[in-house]
Design a protein around this motif. Structure first.
Motif, PDB file in Angstrom:
ATOM      1  N   MET A 295      12.920  -7.723  -3.431  1.00 53.55           N
ATOM      2  CA  MET A 295      12.891  -9.061  -4.050  1.00 53.55           C
ATOM      3  C   MET A 295      12.332  -8.974  -5.468  1.00 53.55           C
ATOM      4  N   LYS A 296      12.489 -10.063  -6.181  1.00 51.03           N
ATOM      5  CA  LYS A 296      11.945 -10.133  -7.545  1.00 51.03           C
ATOM      6  C   LYS A 296      10.474 -10.519  -7.480  1.00 51.03           C
ATOM      7  N   ILE A 297       9.635  -9.693  -8.074  1.00 53.20           N
ATOM      8  CA  ILE A 297       8.194  -9.971  -8.079  1.00 53.20           C
ATOM      9  C   ILE A 297       7.694 -10.033  -9.517  1.00 53.20           C
ATOM     10  N   GLY A 298       6.986 -11.103  -9.829  1.00 56.25           N
ATOM     11  CA  GLY A 298       6.315 -11.203 -11.131  1.00 56.25           C
ATOM     12  C   GLY A 298       4.830 -10.950 -10.941  1.00 56.25           C
ATOM     13  N   ILE A 299       4.284 -10.087 -11.781  1.00 58.26           N
ATOM     14  CA  ILE A 299       2.843  -9.829 -11.716  1.00 58.26           C
ATOM     15  C   ILE A 299       2.223 -10.386 -12.976  1.00 58.26           C
ATOM     16  N   ILE A 300       1.312 -11.321 -12.819  1.00 55.65           N
ATOM     17  CA  ILE A 300       0.699 -11.931 -13.992  1.00 55.65           C
ATOM     18  C   ILE A 300      -0.660 -11.293 -14.210  1.00 55.65           C
ATOM     19  N   GLY A 301      -0.801 -10.604 -15.335  1.00 51.50           N
ATOM     20  CA  GLY A 301      -2.060  -9.917 -15.636  1.00 51.50           C
ATOM     21  C   GLY A 301      -1.846  -8.428 -15.780  1.00 51.50           C
ATOM     22  N   GLY A 302      -2.232  -7.870 -16.913  1.00 49.31           N
ATOM     23  CA  GLY A 302      -2.075  -6.440 -17.168  1.00 49.31           C
ATOM     24  C   GLY A 302      -3.391  -5.707 -17.103  1.00 49.31           C
ATOM     25  N   GLY A 303      -4.282  -6.155 -16.230  1.00 51.04           N
ATOM     26  CA  GLY A 303      -5.550  -5.457 -16.009  1.00 51.04           C
ATOM     27  C   GLY A 303      -5.336  -4.317 -15.023  1.00 51.04           C
ATOM     28  N   SER A 304      -6.420  -3.751 -14.516  1.00 48.77           N
ATOM     29  CA  SER A 304      -6.290  -2.578 -13.652  1.00 48.77           C
ATOM     30  C   SER A 304      -5.520  -2.906 -12.370  1.00 48.77           C
ATOM     31  N   ILE A 305      -5.787  -4.051 -11.763  1.00 50.68           N
ATOM     32  CA  ILE A 305      -5.093  -4.396 -10.515  1.00 50.68           C
ATOM     33  C   ILE A 305      -3.625  -4.738 -10.793  1.00 50.68           C
ATOM     34  N   GLY A 306      -3.377  -5.437 -11.891  1.00 46.33           N
ATOM     35  CA  GLY A 306      -1.998  -5.769 -12.268  1.00 46.33           C
ATOM     36  C   GLY A 306      -1.150  -4.515 -12.459  1.00 46.33           C
ATOM     37  N   LEU A 307      -1.711  -3.530 -13.150  1.00 47.33           N
ATOM     38  CA  LEU A 307      -0.961  -2.298 -13.416  1.00 47.33           C
ATOM     39  C   LEU A 307      -0.770  -1.473 -12.138  1.00 47.33           C
ATOM     40  N   LEU A 308      -1.789  -1.499 -11.283  1.00 47.38           N
ATOM     41  CA  LEU A 308      -1.712  -0.795  -9.993  1.00 47.38           C
ATOM     42  C   LEU A 308      -0.570  -1.393  -9.162  1.00 47.38           C
ATOM     43  N   LEU A 309      -0.532  -2.711  -9.089  1.00 58.23           N
ATOM     44  CA  LEU A 309       0.533  -3.405  -8.349  1.00 58.23           C
ATOM     45  C   LEU A 309       1.902  -3.057  -8.930  1.00 58.23           C
ATOM     46  N   ALA A 310       1.977  -3.057 -10.256  1.00 56.17           N
ATOM     47  CA  ALA A 310       3.256  -2.776 -10.916  1.00 56.17           C
ATOM     48  C   ALA A 310       3.780  -1.407 -10.489  1.00 56.17           C
ATOM     49  N   HIS A 311       2.889  -0.431 -10.500  1.00 55.17           N
ATOM     50  CA  HIS A 311       3.296   0.922 -10.109  1.00 55.17           C
ATOM     51  C   HIS A 311       3.797   0.970  -8.674  1.00 55.17           C
ATOM     52  N   TYR A 312       3.021   0.457  -7.737  1.00 54.03           N
ATOM     53  CA  TYR A 312       3.361   0.622  -6.318  1.00 54.03           C
ATOM     54  C   TYR A 312       4.530  -0.274  -5.885  1.00 54.03           C
ATOM     55  N   LEU A 313       4.573  -1.507  -6.376  1.00 58.93           N
ATOM     56  CA  LEU A 313       5.605  -2.434  -5.901  1.00 58.93           C
ATOM     57  C   LEU A 313       6.996  -2.064  -6.419  1.00 58.93           C
ATOM     58  N   THR A 314       7.035  -1.336  -7.533  1.00 56.17           N
ATOM     59  CA  THR A 314       8.304  -0.899  -8.115  1.00 56.17           C
ATOM     60  C   THR A 314       9.134  -0.051  -7.128  1.00 56.17           C
ATOM     61  N   GLU A 315       8.431   0.576  -6.171  1.00 56.41           N
ATOM     62  CA  GLU A 315       9.124   1.423  -5.199  1.00 56.41           C
ATOM     63  C   GLU A 315      10.207   0.655  -4.431  1.00 56.41           C
ATOM     64  N   HIS A 316       9.901  -0.576  -4.020  1.00 54.84           N
ATOM     65  CA  HIS A 316      10.847  -1.352  -3.210  1.00 54.84           C
ATOM     66  C   HIS A 316      11.372  -2.617  -3.885  1.00 54.84           C
ATOM     67  N   HIS A 317      10.765  -3.002  -4.997  1.00 55.89           N
ATOM     68  CA  HIS A 317      11.081  -4.325  -5.534  1.00 55.89           C
ATOM     69  C   HIS A 317      11.433  -4.274  -7.016  1.00 55.89           C
ATOM     70  N   GLU A 318      11.947  -5.418  -7.457  1.00 52.38           N
ATOM     71  CA  GLU A 318      12.278  -5.568  -8.873  1.00 52.38           C
ATOM     72  C   GLU A 318      11.087  -6.263  -9.536  1.00 52.38           C
TER      73      GLU A 318
END
Lengths: 301, 301
Positions: free
Chosen positions: B1-24
């Motif tokens: 699914m399409k996921i938007g992550i709001i915030g480019g702090g440490s948790i935001g970037l961590l989420l971006a890395h891991y969620l990219t595996e299955h999601h857009e």
């Protein structure tokens, strides 16, 4: 008169310098190293960039034999037990007047068993900094308050008060309890707060949040210690913070240099009082353990 | 699914890395500098000395237009108001599921006016350290707890939970209140104590005096927050201190680096609760002002 000063810390050395003007002074120290250095090089007394080198009589406290009429005890409260042990062994103590300059009030109960002629207590308001074993800097003019704790033969204290020394006044106080309480509350507020926060004294007035704690904490202490004139005492406390705004408190310096602090003499006593009176003391308890924990951390380095 | 992550702090970037595996995935950041750097160089993700460089879609949050089915809000609590303002302006928000990962509970009342399909809240137990605008280190494995705060269309959350990612688990919690409380009490004890004392987390267990305060302070907090199973919660708290014993807490790091802390989200909320319930909160009040005062000191440098 003959005056013995017990303790070669900053206050002991300051007293040695000033009292030498009118009296026959001998300083008693614990360490042979300090005695040898002072005997060989003399005392260096510094004030406002002016340095004086002078000869001071110095001995080891272990050789003390109560020869002086007035004995001023200028050691930290936690060093007092070993001094008192030697006092109790002396059979000439009954001829002496003792003046104790410790912080806090916890030591008073220890003094009751001494058979000296007169026991006085005092508080010092001088700024002093010992930078070497035989070098003290007088950093802030102040005075020494003194009051009679027990006995009524006050001739030695009268002599001390009758011979004023320039820039080193003594002031007599009628009420020893009030005198020690005033000093205790100042120490109990300023020392732990500045030591926990690692800030200079003035910051307790300038920083809104620290100032809020300063006020709340004073409220708790003044209730536990049953301070009679709270407003006046609080103004006195603020005044001291203002006058010493650029200073780092003694407790903060003690932590900086990994030395034991006087927290037991100060807040340990407050907590005992609170327990006795069954009063809540959350701030005191908190700061007591914060400082004890920091002492413990420092000791490990 | 399409996921938007709001915030480019440490948790935001961590989420971006891991969620990219299955999601857009698309990350929305506030600063043009960070966006440009991530667009030009990609994201650097580091774990156990292994470095991965990857392309991540990145945009400015000002250009966000609610195109994603799931929106994860990974900003600090004190940055939330400006995010919520933009949410309220969007007429497509009702199609979205929102997941909020803030500390504390003070933000919940702000969420009630949002007309999103589903609002979820979560707590993160990962260790992450952002060392550059486009470089994050995953320092400690953990998980993200999530729970439904409002709404019952949970298809997006179900999809998130149904597609497990290695080393990045999500865990569903039935009771959002209990979940947030557990995290709040951990933050409320460990963060302010370590930040005031300038010690690593483990010292709250090892140093007898700090440990005494740790326990007393927990007692006060668990009463104010009405924690149901106090013993279990306390063991959980000790366990976290033990597991993170060599870490400096986030609040301590914030003070070190002169950033604002999350003290209002954490202890500010506790003090509001205490006031509402008319309970004494001397420890909370004390630590709140100690941290606020330190924030103020730091801000001046």
């Amino acid at each position: 008169m003959k005056i013995g000063i017990i303790g070669g810390g900053s206050i002991g050395l300051l007293l040695a310098h000033y009292l030498t003007e009118h009296h026959e002074v001998r300083v008693y120290v614990r360490s042979k190293k300090q005695m040898d250095k002072m005997a060989a090089e003399g005392l260096f007394f510094e004030k406002k960039k002016k340095l004086i080198n002078e000869t001071i009589n110095v001995s080891l406290f272990s050789s003390w034999s109560a020869e002086e009429e007035l004995i001023i005890v200028a050691v930290k409260q936690y060093q007092l037990p070993s001094v008192l042990e030697k006092f109790r062994e002396s059979n000439r103590l009954k001829n002496c007047t003792l003046l104790f300059l410790q912080n806090g009030m916890g030591h008073l109960k220890l003094l009751n068993e001494l058979n000296a002629k007169t026991i006085a207590v005092g508080t010092t308001e001088h700024g002093a900094n010992k930078i070497k074993d035989n070098h003290v800097i007088h950093t802030g003019d102040g005075l020494i308050n003194l009051s009679v704790y027990r006995g009524n033969n006050v001739s030695e204290l009268a002599e001390l008060l009758a011979m004023p020394i320039r820039n080193f006044p003594f002031k007599f106080q009628e009420d020893w309890n009030e005198m020690l309480l005033q000093k205790l509350i100042v120490n109990a507020v300023i020392n732990p707060l500045t030591a926990v926060l690692n800030v200079k004294n003035g910051m307790l007035l300038k920083n809104t949040h620290f100032n809020y704690l300063f006020k709340e904490y004073f409220k708790e202490l003044s209730t536990i210690l049953n301070i009679s004139n709270k407003e006046k005492t609080f103004r006195h406390l603020e005044d001291i913070c203002r006058k010493t705004s650029e200073n780092r408190s003694s407790m903060l310096k003690d932590l900086d240099e990994h030395r034991p602090t006087e927290i037991d003499a100060i807040l340990g006593f407050v907590l005992e009082m609170a327990k006795e009176k069954q009063l809540d003391a959350p701030f005191s308890e908190n700061y007591y353990h914060l400082i004890k924990g920091k002492e413990y951390e420092g000791g490990k380095n």
